[in-house]
Design a protein around this motif. Structure first.
Motif, PDB file in Angstrom:
ATOM      1  N   ASP A  14       0.864  -1.186   0.000  1.00  0.00           N
ATOM      2  CA  ASP A  14       0.000   0.000   0.000  1.00  0.00           C
ATOM      3  C   ASP A  14       0.896   1.230   0.000  1.00  0.00           C
ATOM      4  OD1 ASP A  14      -2.054   1.792   0.154  1.00  0.00           O
ATOM      5  OD2 ASP A  14      -2.489   1.449   2.283  1.00  0.00           O
ATOM      6  N   ASN A  15       1.605   1.406  -1.104  1.00  0.00           N
ATOM      7  CA  ASN A  15       2.581   2.502  -1.182  1.00  0.00           C
ATOM      8  C   ASN A  15       1.931   3.874  -1.174  1.00  0.00           C
ATOM      9  OD1 ASN A  15       4.780   0.747  -1.274  1.00  0.00           O
ATOM     10  ND2 ASN A  15       4.697   0.563  -3.501  1.00  0.00           N
ATOM     11  N   ASP A  16       0.673   3.972  -1.635  1.00  0.00           N
ATOM     12  CA  ASP A  16       0.011   5.276  -1.653  1.00  0.00           C
ATOM     13  C   ASP A  16      -0.809   5.523  -0.389  1.00  0.00           C
ATOM     14  OD1 ASP A  16      -1.973   3.452  -2.115  1.00  0.00           O
ATOM     15  OD2 ASP A  16      -2.638   4.306  -4.020  1.00  0.00           O
ATOM     16  N   ALA A  17      -0.751   4.575   0.563  1.00  0.00           N
ATOM     17  CA  ALA A  17      -1.382   4.747   1.888  1.00  0.00           C
ATOM     18  C   ALA A  17      -2.872   5.062   1.798  1.00  0.00           C
ATOM     19  CB  ALA A  17      -0.654   5.834   2.684  1.00  0.00           C
ATOM     20  N   ASP A  18      -3.565   4.419   0.847  1.00  0.00           N
ATOM     21  CA  ASP A  18      -5.010   4.639   0.739  1.00  0.00           C
ATOM     22  C   ASP A  18      -5.815   3.534   1.424  1.00  0.00           C
ATOM     23  OD1 ASP A  18      -4.576   2.540  -0.982  1.00  0.00           O
ATOM     24  OD2 ASP A  18      -5.685   3.405  -2.679  1.00  0.00           O
ATOM     25  N   GLY A  19      -5.123   2.619   2.114  1.00  0.00           N
ATOM     26  CA  GLY A  19      -5.800   1.538   2.810  1.00  0.00           C
ATOM     27  C   GLY A  19      -6.168   0.369   1.919  1.00  0.00           C
ATOM     28  N   ARG A  20      -5.720   0.381   0.670  1.00  0.00           N
ATOM     29  CA  ARG A  20      -6.035  -0.686  -0.281  1.00  0.00           C
ATOM     30  C   ARG A  20      -4.755  -1.244  -0.891  1.00  0.00           C
ATOM     31  NH1 ARG A  20     -11.471  -0.640  -2.160  1.00  0.00           N
ATOM     32  NH2 ARG A  20     -12.707   1.017  -1.190  1.00  0.00           N
ATOM     33  N   ASP A  21      -4.805  -2.520  -1.231  1.00  0.00           N
ATOM     34  CA  ASP A  21      -3.669  -3.151  -1.897  1.00  0.00           C
ATOM     35  C   ASP A  21      -3.435  -2.490  -3.253  1.00  0.00           C
ATOM     36  OD1 ASP A  21      -1.718  -5.415  -2.306  1.00  0.00           O
ATOM     37  OD2 ASP A  21      -3.110  -5.853  -3.942  1.00  0.00           O
ATOM     38  N   ASP A  22      -2.182  -2.220  -3.577  1.00  0.00           N
ATOM     39  CA  ASP A  22      -1.875  -1.480  -4.795  1.00  0.00           C
ATOM     40  C   ASP A  22      -2.266  -2.243  -6.070  1.00  0.00           C
ATOM     41  OD1 ASP A  22      -0.874   0.564  -3.275  1.00  0.00           O
ATOM     42  OD2 ASP A  22       1.224  -0.048  -3.482  1.00  0.00           O
ATOM     43  N   THR A  23      -2.207  -3.574  -6.054  1.00  0.00           N
ATOM     44  CA  THR A  23      -2.541  -4.349  -7.247  1.00  0.00           C
ATOM     45  C   THR A  23      -4.032  -4.567  -7.382  1.00  0.00           C
ATOM     46  OG1 THR A  23      -0.407  -5.519  -7.202  1.00  0.00           O
ATOM     47  CG2 THR A  23      -2.214  -6.561  -8.428  1.00  0.00           C
ATOM     48  N   THR A  24      -4.674  -5.064  -6.332  1.00  0.00           N
ATOM     49  CA  THR A  24      -6.085  -5.449  -6.420  1.00  0.00           C
ATOM     50  C   THR A  24      -7.040  -4.310  -6.100  1.00  0.00           C
ATOM     51  OG1 THR A  24      -6.247  -6.142  -4.097  1.00  0.00           O
ATOM     52  CG2 THR A  24      -5.428  -7.777  -5.695  1.00  0.00           C
ATOM     53  N   LYS A  25      -6.549  -3.273  -5.411  1.00  0.00           N
ATOM     54  CA  LYS A  25      -7.376  -2.162  -4.924  1.00  0.00           C
ATOM     55  C   LYS A  25      -8.427  -2.630  -3.925  1.00  0.00           C
ATOM     56  CE  LYS A  25      -5.093   0.693  -7.459  1.00  0.00           C
ATOM     57  NZ  LYS A  25      -4.030   1.519  -6.813  1.00  0.00           N
ATOM     58  N   ASN A  26      -8.180  -3.769  -3.296  1.00  0.00           N
ATOM     59  CA  ASN A  26      -9.099  -4.284  -2.299  1.00  0.00           C
ATOM     60  C   ASN A  26      -8.615  -3.982  -0.887  1.00  0.00           C
ATOM     61  OD1 ASN A  26     -11.249  -5.468  -3.795  1.00  0.00           O
ATOM     62  ND2 ASN A  26      -9.868  -7.103  -4.424  1.00  0.00           N
ATOM     63  N   VAL A  27      -9.552  -4.021   0.057  1.00  0.00           N
ATOM     64  CA  VAL A  27      -9.276  -3.754   1.466  1.00  0.00           C
ATOM     65  C   VAL A  27      -9.132  -5.079   2.194  1.00  0.00           C
ATOM     66  CG1 VAL A  27     -10.213  -2.747   3.587  1.00  0.00           C
ATOM     67  CG2 VAL A  27     -10.534  -1.580   1.400  1.00  0.00           C
ATOM     68  N   TYR A  28      -8.129  -5.171   3.068  1.00  0.00           N
ATOM     69  CA  TYR A  28      -7.925  -6.361   3.882  1.00  0.00           C
ATOM     70  C   TYR A  28      -7.917  -5.951   5.352  1.00  0.00           C
ATOM     71  CZ  TYR A  28      -6.505  -8.441  -0.534  1.00  0.00           C
ATOM     72  OH  TYR A  28      -6.481  -8.874  -1.833  1.00  0.00           O
ATOM     73  N   PRO A  29      -8.621  -6.696   6.216  1.00  0.00           N
ATOM     74  CA  PRO A  29      -8.640  -6.326   7.631  1.00  0.00           C
ATOM     75  C   PRO A  29      -7.286  -6.583   8.268  1.00  0.00           C
ATOM     76  CG  PRO A  29      -9.763  -8.419   7.301  1.00  0.00           C
ATOM     77  CD  PRO A  29      -9.433  -7.894   5.935  1.00  0.00           C
ATOM     78  N   PRO A  30      -6.952  -5.846   9.330  1.00  0.00           N
ATOM     79  CA  PRO A  30      -5.695  -6.102  10.031  1.00  0.00           C
ATOM     80  C   PRO A  30      -5.697  -7.491  10.650  1.00  0.00           C
ATOM     81  CG  PRO A  30      -7.080  -4.612  11.295  1.00  0.00           C
ATOM     82  CD  PRO A  30      -7.738  -4.785   9.968  1.00  0.00           C
TER      83      PRO A  30
END
Length: 353
Positions: A186-202
């Motif tokens: 998440d290099n852009d720190a938007d809370g989403r994976d950079d490849t899939t653009k999906n959210v994963y819980p901690p």
């Protein structure tokens, strides 16, 4: 907007290996987008689409299937894509070798690609490739002229290689075949994976509230996504907090996903762009939800209400991590919204809106 509702109450006897099942409620809105057209898959748009996906690049050596799934906006004749060998698209490298490319898609009969979905399967030998999708009006597939998107997936594993919607003039992704899913970034720190653009819980440890999602996609995986939200006090599930998401997916593939969650109330949302659930053209899909390995819900293959864009399933997790560490117990319960069930019963509440 006119809305009507009808409630159906069913009581099911639950079995949970000493665990109490929980109440699940499902909700079927019909006021969102109407059913959309799904075109039969072809290698590239033709006047007479085939009834099954064709595989391009007849193999003379071992090759690996890559699927390109597309949902078009109102102007498909602005959209095209290409697959080339190497790191740069053909318009940036005049020596690039094009493996496969599409024409612009015809919005009128017999193509009928306006706000329709499509998929292509390309078999690629081992090597490095670049996929590029282009829009000659520089406004991508979303969102001023419709809700389009694209996804590139590796068929054997179901992993996502690239996805996008609002990409402007063009968007490129370079990848290797055989494909290996990169680690979460998440290099852009938007809370989403950079490849899939999906959210994963901690990560939560120990995992005392484990949600399992077992999904088999139909023959248009690009149409299917899911979201998991914390439940708010309003009727709009999006007033909660998005804690996990998935898709779009490859077609005709089984996904077994699991998430460790904090105690609380959640809403699981399965979305289908074509408004036909997991009922495919030639291949049907399915999905189930389980809690700590115990199946608690099986979704319908075809949604009952015409124009139904998504299905809601309400879940509640009650295990407190600190309490479980102290007592050593791992009890799982499904709850009614009005209180905890004291017997091994699960109530299924279906609502249509």
């Amino acid at each position: 907007m006119f809305k009507s509702s009808a409630l159906f109450l069913f009581t099911l006897l639950g079995k949970a290996l000493g665990q109490e099942p929980s109440v699940i409620s499902t909700y079927f809105p019909t006021s969102l987008p109407p059913p959309w057209q799904t075109n039969e898959p072809t290698v590239s748009p033709t006047a007479f689409p085939s009834t099954a996906p064709s595989i391009s690049s007849a193999p003379t050596e071992t090759c690996y299937n890559v699927e390109i799934g597309l949902i078009f906006d109102k102007y498909p004749d602005e959209t095209s894509w290409e697959l080339v060998k190497g790191r740069r698209p053909s318009f940036q490298n005049n020596k690039a070798v094009t493996v496969k490319e599409s024409p612009f898609y015809d919005p009128k009969p017999p193509g009928n690609y306006r706000e329709a979905s499509e998929k292509h399967i390309v078999c690629l030998p081992e090597g490095r490739y670049t996929f590029t999708i282009m829009d000659r009006e520089k406004d991508g597939l979303c969102c001023n002229e419709g809700e389009g998107r694209y996804v590139v997936t590796y068929q054997s594993t179901g992993d996502m290689i690239a996805q996008g919607a609002d990409f402007g003039e063009f968007e490129s992704t370079t990848f290797d075949v055989p494909y290996r899913q990169p680690n979460y970034k998440d290099n852009d720190a938007d809370g989403r994976d950079d490849t899939t653009k999906n959210v994963y819980p901690p990560l939560v440890y120990p995992c005392v509230n484990k949600l399992g999602i077992n999904l088999k996609t139909d023959d248009y995986g690009v149409e299917t996504t899911f979201e998991l939200w914390t439940r708010s006090n309003t009727q709009d599930y999006q007033d909660g907090t998005l804690v996990a998401s998935g898709g779009p997916y490859t077609s005709d593939h089984e996904y077994n996903l699991s998430y460790c969650l904090d105690p609380g109330k959640y809403t699981f949302v399965l979305l289908d762009w074509a408004c036909d659930g997991l009922s495919g053209v030639t291949i049907d899909g399915s999905y189930t939800l389980d809690v700590n390995g115990v199946e608690v819900y099986e979704g319908p293959r075809a949604w009952a209400a015409e124009g139904q864009y998504y299905e809601l399933v309400k879940l509640e997790f009650t295990n407190d991590i600190n309490d479980q560490l102290k007592s050593g117990s791992l009890e799982v319960r499904l709850n009614k919204e009005i209180g905890v069930l004291s017997m091994a019963l699960a109530t299924l509440w279906l609502g249509f809106k």
